[in-house]
Every structure is written in structure tokens, then in C-alpha cells.
Write a protein that holds these residues in place. Structure first.
Motif, PDB file in Angstrom:
ATOM      1  N   ALA A   1     -44.441   4.597 -27.708  1.00  0.00           N
ATOM      2  CA  ALA A   1     -45.266   5.523 -28.487  1.00  0.00           C
ATOM      3  C   ALA A   1     -44.832   5.534 -29.950  1.00  0.00           C
ATOM      4  CB  ALA A   1     -45.184   6.928 -27.895  1.00  0.00           C
ATOM      5  N   LEU A   2     -43.516   5.545 -30.194  1.00  0.00           N
ATOM      6  CA  LEU A   2     -43.020   5.519 -31.574  1.00  0.00           C
ATOM      7  C   LEU A   2     -43.402   4.224 -32.274  1.00  0.00           C
ATOM      8  CD1 LEU A   2     -39.462   7.086 -31.213  1.00  0.00           C
ATOM      9  CD2 LEU A   2     -41.406   8.046 -32.456  1.00  0.00           C
ATOM     10  N   ASP A   3     -43.296   3.104 -31.560  1.00  0.00           N
ATOM     11  CA  ASP A   3     -43.681   1.820 -32.143  1.00  0.00           C
ATOM     12  C   ASP A   3     -45.170   1.811 -32.501  1.00  0.00           C
ATOM     13  OD1 ASP A   3     -41.127   0.787 -31.934  1.00  0.00           O
ATOM     14  OD2 ASP A   3     -41.531  -0.305 -30.073  1.00  0.00           O
ATOM     15  N   GLY A   4     -45.992   2.294 -31.578  1.00  0.00           N
ATOM     16  CA  GLY A   4     -47.434   2.335 -31.826  1.00  0.00           C
ATOM     17  C   GLY A   4     -47.792   3.245 -32.980  1.00  0.00           C
ATOM     18  N   LEU A   5     -47.146   4.393 -33.019  1.00  0.00           N
ATOM     19  CA  LEU A   5     -47.384   5.325 -34.112  1.00  0.00           C
ATOM     20  C   LEU A   5     -46.971   4.703 -35.439  1.00  0.00           C
ATOM     21  CD1 LEU A   5     -48.271   8.189 -34.907  1.00  0.00           C
ATOM     22  CD2 LEU A   5     -45.942   8.927 -34.473  1.00  0.00           C
ATOM     23  N   GLY A   6     -45.841   4.023 -35.433  1.00  0.00           N
ATOM     24  CA  GLY A   6     -45.381   3.352 -36.643  1.00  0.00           C
ATOM     25  C   GLY A   6     -46.352   2.291 -37.129  1.00  0.00           C
ATOM     26  N   ARG A   7     -46.847   1.486 -36.192  1.00  0.00           N
ATOM     27  CA  ARG A   7     -47.841   0.458 -36.561  1.00  0.00           C
ATOM     28  C   ARG A   7     -49.105   1.100 -37.126  1.00  0.00           C
ATOM     29  NH1 ARG A   7     -45.993  -1.743 -31.851  1.00  0.00           N
ATOM     30  NH2 ARG A   7     -47.767  -0.964 -30.666  1.00  0.00           N
ATOM     31  N   ASP A   8     -49.530   2.205 -36.504  1.00  0.00           N
ATOM     32  CA  ASP A   8     -50.735   2.889 -36.982  1.00  0.00           C
ATOM     33  C   ASP A   8     -50.534   3.464 -38.386  1.00  0.00           C
ATOM     34  OD1 ASP A   8     -51.981   2.258 -34.616  1.00  0.00           O
ATOM     35  OD2 ASP A   8     -51.746   4.255 -33.741  1.00  0.00           O
ATOM     36  N   LEU A   9     -49.375   4.055 -38.637  1.00  0.00           N
ATOM     37  CA  LEU A   9     -49.109   4.582 -39.980  1.00  0.00           C
ATOM     38  C   LEU A   9     -49.097   3.466 -41.012  1.00  0.00           C
ATOM     39  CD1 LEU A   9     -46.315   7.199 -39.180  1.00  0.00           C
ATOM     40  CD2 LEU A   9     -48.684   7.679 -39.848  1.00  0.00           C
ATOM     41  N   THR A  10     -48.491   2.337 -40.656  1.00  0.00           N
ATOM     42  CA  THR A  10     -48.475   1.186 -41.562  1.00  0.00           C
ATOM     43  C   THR A  10     -49.889   0.712 -41.853  1.00  0.00           C
ATOM     44  OG1 THR A  10     -46.328   0.489 -40.702  1.00  0.00           O
ATOM     45  CG2 THR A  10     -47.612  -1.162 -41.891  1.00  0.00           C
TER      46      THR A  10
ATOM     47  N   LEU B   1     -54.589   0.221 -45.337  1.00  0.00           N
ATOM     48  CA  LEU B   1     -56.028   0.442 -45.517  1.00  0.00           C
ATOM     49  C   LEU B   1     -56.311   1.264 -46.769  1.00  0.00           C
ATOM     50  CD1 LEU B   1     -57.164   1.239 -41.854  1.00  0.00           C
ATOM     51  CD2 LEU B   1     -57.864  -0.735 -43.235  1.00  0.00           C
ATOM     52  N   ARG B   2     -55.385   2.147 -47.100  1.00  0.00           N
ATOM     53  CA  ARG B   2     -55.516   2.993 -48.292  1.00  0.00           C
ATOM     54  C   ARG B   2     -54.965   2.304 -49.549  1.00  0.00           C
ATOM     55  NH1 ARG B   2     -58.446   6.261 -45.486  1.00  0.00           N
ATOM     56  NH2 ARG B   2     -57.640   8.181 -44.591  1.00  0.00           N
ATOM     57  N   HIS B   3     -54.466   1.070 -49.373  1.00  0.00           N
ATOM     58  CA  HIS B   3     -53.891   0.302 -50.481  1.00  0.00           C
ATOM     59  C   HIS B   3     -52.767   1.073 -51.176  1.00  0.00           C
ATOM     60  CE1 HIS B   3     -56.948  -2.789 -50.100  1.00  0.00           C
ATOM     61  NE2 HIS B   3     -57.850  -1.820 -50.030  1.00  0.00           N
ATOM     62  N   LEU B   4     -51.892   1.667 -50.355  1.00  0.00           N
ATOM     63  CA  LEU B   4     -50.762   2.428 -50.874  1.00  0.00           C
ATOM     64  C   LEU B   4     -49.457   1.712 -50.566  1.00  0.00           C
ATOM     65  CD1 LEU B   4     -51.831   5.991 -49.674  1.00  0.00           C
ATOM     66  CD2 LEU B   4     -51.887   5.137 -52.029  1.00  0.00           C
ATOM     67  N   THR B   5     -48.507   1.829 -51.465  1.00  0.00           N
ATOM     68  CA  THR B   5     -47.173   1.291 -51.209  1.00  0.00           C
ATOM     69  C   THR B   5     -46.362   2.345 -50.455  1.00  0.00           C
ATOM     70  OG1 THR B   5     -46.210   2.181 -53.232  1.00  0.00           O
ATOM     71  CG2 THR B   5     -47.240  -0.019 -53.383  1.00  0.00           C
ATOM     72  N   VAL B   6     -45.252   1.917 -49.876  1.00  0.00           N
ATOM     73  CA  VAL B   6     -44.349   2.852 -49.216  1.00  0.00           C
ATOM     74  C   VAL B   6     -43.906   3.919 -50.216  1.00  0.00           C
ATOM     75  CG1 VAL B   6     -42.060   3.081 -48.149  1.00  0.00           C
ATOM     76  CG2 VAL B   6     -43.564   1.191 -47.489  1.00  0.00           C
ATOM     77  N   GLU B   7     -43.608   3.497 -51.440  1.00  0.00           N
ATOM     78  CA  GLU B   7     -43.164   4.431 -52.471  1.00  0.00           C
ATOM     79  C   GLU B   7     -44.231   5.477 -52.784  1.00  0.00           C
ATOM     80  OE1 GLU B   7     -42.922   1.092 -52.630  1.00  0.00           O
ATOM     81  OE2 GLU B   7     -40.744   0.858 -52.551  1.00  0.00           O
ATOM     82  N   GLN B   8     -45.484   5.047 -52.859  1.00  0.00           N
ATOM     83  CA  GLN B   8     -46.568   5.985 -53.144  1.00  0.00           C
ATOM     84  C   GLN B   8     -46.719   7.013 -52.027  1.00  0.00           C
ATOM     85  OE1 GLN B   8     -49.490   2.852 -53.769  1.00  0.00           O
ATOM     86  NE2 GLN B   8     -49.833   3.599 -55.868  1.00  0.00           N
ATOM     87  N   VAL B   9     -46.652   6.563 -50.789  1.00  0.00           N
ATOM     88  CA  VAL B   9     -46.758   7.486 -49.657  1.00  0.00           C
ATOM     89  C   VAL B   9     -45.592   8.467 -49.676  1.00  0.00           C
ATOM     90  CG1 VAL B   9     -46.739   7.687 -47.136  1.00  0.00           C
ATOM     91  CG2 VAL B   9     -48.106   5.908 -48.236  1.00  0.00           C
ATOM     92  N   ALA B  10     -44.393   7.952 -49.898  1.00  0.00           N
ATOM     93  CA  ALA B  10     -43.206   8.812 -49.943  1.00  0.00           C
ATOM     94  C   ALA B  10     -43.358   9.870 -51.033  1.00  0.00           C
ATOM     95  CB  ALA B  10     -41.961   7.970 -50.178  1.00  0.00           C
TER      96      ALA B  10
ATOM     97  N   VAL C   1     -46.288  12.805 -43.946  1.00  0.00           N
ATOM     98  CA  VAL C   1     -46.777  11.445 -44.162  1.00  0.00           C
ATOM     99  C   VAL C   1     -48.228  11.326 -43.710  1.00  0.00           C
ATOM    100  CG1 VAL C   1     -46.481   9.034 -43.443  1.00  0.00           C
ATOM    101  CG2 VAL C   1     -44.487  10.388 -44.148  1.00  0.00           C
ATOM    102  N   ALA C   2     -48.558  11.923 -42.580  1.00  0.00           N
ATOM    103  CA  ALA C   2     -49.947  11.889 -42.102  1.00  0.00           C
ATOM    104  C   ALA C   2     -50.881  12.545 -43.120  1.00  0.00           C
ATOM    105  CB  ALA C   2     -50.056  12.586 -40.749  1.00  0.00           C
ATOM    106  N   ARG C   3     -50.448  13.662 -43.706  1.00  0.00           N
ATOM    107  CA  ARG C   3     -51.257  14.318 -44.742  1.00  0.00           C
ATOM    108  C   ARG C   3     -51.410  13.414 -45.958  1.00  0.00           C
ATOM    109  NH1 ARG C   3     -48.618  19.415 -46.605  1.00  0.00           N
ATOM    110  NH2 ARG C   3     -47.447  17.927 -47.822  1.00  0.00           N
ATOM    111  N   ALA C   4     -50.326  12.766 -46.368  1.00  0.00           N
ATOM    112  CA  ALA C   4     -50.374  11.874 -47.528  1.00  0.00           C
ATOM    113  C   ALA C   4     -51.325  10.703 -47.291  1.00  0.00           C
ATOM    114  CB  ALA C   4     -48.972  11.357 -47.850  1.00  0.00           C
ATOM    115  N   LEU C   5     -51.451  10.299 -46.034  1.00  0.00           N
ATOM    116  CA  LEU C   5     -52.348   9.186 -45.691  1.00  0.00           C
ATOM    117  C   LEU C   5     -53.772   9.656 -45.407  1.00  0.00           C
ATOM    118  CD1 LEU C   5     -49.958   7.163 -43.383  1.00  0.00           C
ATOM    119  CD2 LEU C   5     -50.726   6.528 -45.683  1.00  0.00           C
ATOM    120  N   GLY C   6     -53.991  10.972 -45.405  1.00  0.00           N
ATOM    121  CA  GLY C   6     -55.325  11.514 -45.143  1.00  0.00           C
ATOM    122  C   GLY C   6     -55.704  11.516 -43.677  1.00  0.00           C
ATOM    123  N   VAL C   7     -54.713  11.507 -42.780  1.00  0.00           N
ATOM    124  CA  VAL C   7     -55.009  11.458 -41.341  1.00  0.00           C
ATOM    125  C   VAL C   7     -54.419  12.640 -40.569  1.00  0.00           C
ATOM    126  CG1 VAL C   7     -55.329   8.954 -41.302  1.00  0.00           C
ATOM    127  CG2 VAL C   7     -53.052   9.920 -40.864  1.00  0.00           C
ATOM    128  N   LEU C   8     -53.987  13.664 -41.263  1.00  0.00           N
ATOM    129  CA  LEU C   8     -53.400  14.816 -40.602  1.00  0.00           C
ATOM    130  C   LEU C   8     -54.392  15.456 -39.626  1.00  0.00           C
ATOM    131  CD1 LEU C   8     -51.077  16.762 -40.180  1.00  0.00           C
ATOM    132  CD2 LEU C   8     -51.843  18.022 -42.195  1.00  0.00           C
TER     133      LEU C   8
END
Length: 95
Positions: free
Chosen positions: A4-13, A18-27, A54-61
Motif C-alpha cells: 500500500a505504501l509503495d502504491g501510494l508513493g507511486r501515485d503521489l509521484t 502530471l502537475r509538472h512540479l518538482t519535489v522541491e516545489q511540492v515540499a 503533500v496531498a493538498r499541495a498536489l490538489g488531491v486531498l
């Protein structure tokens, strides 16, 4: 749980890309460290609060919250009119 953690991680990535964001931008948007985002994306986990940030920052909360809605399931809909107990005790003397 690891799956589940692996899948969630892949989905967040995927959402981040998809949002064209860097890790730094999300952080930065989430108010967490770069390493927290990387931990989540790699499936190593983080606190629930940081996951929600992080989910909020990605717009998926909202999607995450809806995924946990018990009344969106068949069981939840069948029992929607039942009064939930104030306290749940283990069945069969286990616990």
C-alpha cells in the motif's frame, strides 16, 4: 502494508509529474522538507499530517478524503441508517 505504501508513493509521484512540479516545489507548497516528499514517494512513509499536506499541495486531498468515506461503499450504504455504537467491543472474547 508495504504494498500500500509503495502504491501510494507511486501515485503521489505520478500526480506530481502530471502537475509538472518538482519535489522541491511540492515540499515548499506543503510546508515539509524535500526528504519528506521523497520518503512518501519512495513508499517509506511519513506522518499522516505530512501525507495530507503533500496531498493538498498536489490538489488531491479531496480525492484522498473521498477514498476513505465509509458511506461510499456497499457496506456503508447498507448500514447508513443504523445507529453506530458509541463503543465497539471485540467479538468472541478476542482482544
Amino acid at each position: 502494508m508495504t504494498r500500500a505504501l509503495d502504491g501510494l508513493g507511486r501515485d503521489l509521484t505520478t500526480w506530481r509529474k502530471l502537475r509538472h512540479l518538482t519535489v522541491e516545489q511540492v515540499a515548499d507548497r506543503a510546508g515539509v522538507s524535500r526528504s519528506t516528499v521523497l520518503r512518501l514517494e519512495s513508499g517509506r512513509g511519513a506522518s499522516v499530517e505530512n501525507l495530507l499536506r503533500v496531498a493538498r499541495a498536489l490538489g488531491v486531498l479531496e480525492l484522498l478524503a473521498k477514498a476513505l468515506d465509509p458511506y461510499a461503499t456497499d457496506v456503508g450504504r447498507l448500514r447508513a441508517d443504523e445507529e453506530l455504537p458509541a463503543r465497539v467491543r471485540p467479538r468472541g472474547g478476542h482482544g
